[in-house]
Design a protein around this motif. Structure first.
Motif, PDB file in Angstrom:
ATOM      1  N   LEU A  71       0.803  -1.221   0.000  1.00 11.62           N
ATOM      2  CA  LEU A  71       0.000   0.000   0.000  1.00 11.62           C
ATOM      3  C   LEU A  71       0.839   1.276   0.000  1.00 11.62           C
ATOM      4  CD1 LEU A  71      -2.418  -1.243   2.774  1.00 11.62           C
ATOM      5  CD2 LEU A  71      -2.872  -1.222   0.319  1.00 11.62           C
ATOM      6  N   ARG A  72       2.085   1.192   0.441  1.00  8.52           N
ATOM      7  CA  ARG A  72       2.926   2.396   0.525  1.00  8.52           C
ATOM      8  C   ARG A  72       3.080   3.020  -0.845  1.00  8.52           C
ATOM      9  NH1 ARG A  72       7.461   2.313   4.748  1.00  8.52           N
ATOM     10  NH2 ARG A  72       7.162   4.521   4.437  1.00  8.52           N
ATOM     11  N   GLY A  73       2.910   4.330  -0.875  1.00 10.75           N
ATOM     12  CA  GLY A  73       2.975   5.060  -2.141  1.00 10.75           C
ATOM     13  C   GLY A  73       1.609   5.541  -2.584  1.00 10.75           C
ATOM     14  N   ALA A  74       0.562   4.908  -2.075  1.00  8.00           N
ATOM     15  CA  ALA A  74      -0.810   5.330  -2.392  1.00  8.00           C
ATOM     16  C   ALA A  74      -1.170   6.475  -1.444  1.00  8.00           C
ATOM     17  CB  ALA A  74      -1.771   4.157  -2.260  1.00  8.00           C
ATOM     18  N   ASP A  75      -0.548   7.620  -1.670  1.00 10.78           N
ATOM     19  CA  ASP A  75      -0.576   8.732  -0.728  1.00 10.78           C
ATOM     20  C   ASP A  75      -1.943   9.380  -0.534  1.00 10.78           C
ATOM     21  OD1 ASP A  75       2.166   8.353  -0.429  1.00 10.78           O
ATOM     22  OD2 ASP A  75       2.623   9.733  -2.063  1.00 10.78           O
ATOM     23  N   LYS A  76      -2.853   9.227  -1.497  1.00 11.65           N
ATOM     24  CA  LYS A  76      -4.174   9.849  -1.388  1.00 11.65           C
ATOM     25  C   LYS A  76      -5.241   8.891  -0.873  1.00 11.65           C
ATOM     26  CE  LYS A  76      -3.458  13.467  -4.771  1.00 11.65           C
ATOM     27  NZ  LYS A  76      -3.970  14.129  -5.972  1.00 11.65           N
ATOM     28  N   LEU A  77      -4.829   7.683  -0.496  1.00  8.09           N
ATOM     29  CA  LEU A  77      -5.775   6.667  -0.046  1.00  8.09           C
ATOM     30  C   LEU A  77      -6.507   7.122   1.216  1.00  8.09           C
ATOM     31  CD1 LEU A  77      -6.734   3.795  -0.768  1.00  8.09           C
ATOM     32  CD2 LEU A  77      -5.049   2.937   0.862  1.00  8.09           C
ATOM     33  N   LYS A  78      -7.849   7.166   1.122  1.00  5.09           N
ATOM     34  CA  LYS A  78      -8.684   7.585   2.252  1.00  5.09           C
ATOM     35  C   LYS A  78      -9.397   6.414   2.903  1.00  5.09           C
ATOM     36  CE  LYS A  78      -9.703  12.144   0.354  1.00  5.09           C
ATOM     37  NZ  LYS A  78     -10.755  13.042  -0.144  1.00  5.09           N
ATOM     38  N   LEU A  96       0.535   6.614   5.283  1.00 10.70           N
ATOM     39  CA  LEU A  96      -0.672   6.871   4.487  1.00 10.70           C
ATOM     40  C   LEU A  96      -1.401   8.047   5.136  1.00 10.70           C
ATOM     41  CD1 LEU A  96      -1.929   3.263   3.642  1.00 10.70           C
ATOM     42  CD2 LEU A  96      -0.528   4.799   2.254  1.00 10.70           C
ATOM     43  N   THR A  97      -0.907   9.237   4.860  1.00  7.03           N
ATOM     44  CA  THR A  97      -1.334  10.444   5.569  1.00  7.03           C
ATOM     45  C   THR A  97      -2.769  10.865   5.285  1.00  7.03           C
ATOM     46  OG1 THR A  97      -0.383  11.807   3.820  1.00  7.03           O
ATOM     47  CG2 THR A  97       1.012  11.340   5.735  1.00  7.03           C
ATOM     48  N   SER A  98      -3.376  10.369   4.221  1.00  2.21           N
ATOM     49  CA  SER A  98      -4.759  10.721   3.896  1.00  2.21           C
ATOM     50  C   SER A  98      -5.762   9.691   4.407  1.00  2.21           C
ATOM     51  CB  SER A  98      -4.920  10.868   2.375  1.00  2.21           C
ATOM     52  OG  SER A  98      -4.109  11.912   1.899  1.00  2.21           O
ATOM     53  N   LEU A  99      -5.276   8.563   4.920  1.00  3.77           N
ATOM     54  CA  LEU A  99      -6.153   7.469   5.331  1.00  3.77           C
ATOM     55  C   LEU A  99      -7.077   7.899   6.474  1.00  3.77           C
ATOM     56  CD1 LEU A  99      -6.711   4.473   4.652  1.00  3.77           C
ATOM     57  CD2 LEU A  99      -5.194   3.876   6.545  1.00  3.77           C
ATOM     58  N   LEU A 118      -2.312  10.281  10.338  1.00  5.63           N
ATOM     59  CA  LEU A 118      -2.837  11.345  11.193  1.00  5.63           C
ATOM     60  C   LEU A 118      -4.319  11.636  10.988  1.00  5.63           C
ATOM     61  CD1 LEU A 118       0.204  13.769  10.897  1.00  5.63           C
ATOM     62  CD2 LEU A 118      -0.247  12.045  12.653  1.00  5.63           C
ATOM     63  N   LYS A 119      -4.877  11.291   9.828  1.00  2.00           N
ATOM     64  CA  LYS A 119      -6.284  11.583   9.554  1.00  2.00           C
ATOM     65  C   LYS A 119      -7.190  10.393   9.849  1.00  2.00           C
ATOM     66  CE  LYS A 119      -5.544  15.196   6.172  1.00  2.00           C
ATOM     67  NZ  LYS A 119      -5.812  15.672   4.817  1.00  2.00           N
TER      68      LYS A 119
END
Length: 125
Positions: A71-78, A96-99, A118-119
């Motif tokens: 999953l690393r690299g999928a930076d916009k993954l919510k 995954l800062t957007s998760l 963080l999200k």
């Protein structure tokens, strides 16, 4: 029911829904660089690598045979749904800062490293 799917290069594809086919065992999405939504639940897919999908926002991959998702690299993954997969020991969601939501119910996880998520507001485990 679809048993095999060869997507190839579809540079503009934003949504891919191949869920509820029960017989698909492989799905290579690595060249779908515009993909935002991936729904592939209720199949027999064993590998999930979305590291090249920088636009991806949602994965629904419940009830497959995924053991080690990349999953690393999928930076916009919510949203990440891996419910009822035989994920081994841990899943790497670090960075995954957007998760915002993750579902790991029914997985064999012993450990999850939440560093950088963080999200994240809800995690089912």
């Amino acid at each position: 029911k679809i048993t095999n799917i060869n997507i190839g290069i579809l540079p503009e594809l934003e949504e891919l829904f191949v869920n509820n086919n029960y017989l698909i065992t492989t799905l290579d999405v690595s060249k779908l660089t515009a993909l935002k939504y991936l729904k592939m639940g209720n199949n027999r897919i064993s590998k999930l690598d979305v590291s090249a999908l920088k636009q991806l926002e949602e994965i629904d991959a419940e009830k497959n045979d995924i053991e080690t998702p990349v999953l690393r690299g999928a930076d916009k993954l919510k949203t990440l749904n891996l419910k009822d997969n035989p994920v081994k020991v841990t899943v790497d969601i670090r960075g995954l800062t957007s998760l915002e939501y993750a579902n790991f119910k029914g997985c064999n996880l012993l450990f999850i490293n939440f560093s950088g998520t963080l999200k994240l507001t809800k995690c089912d485990w």
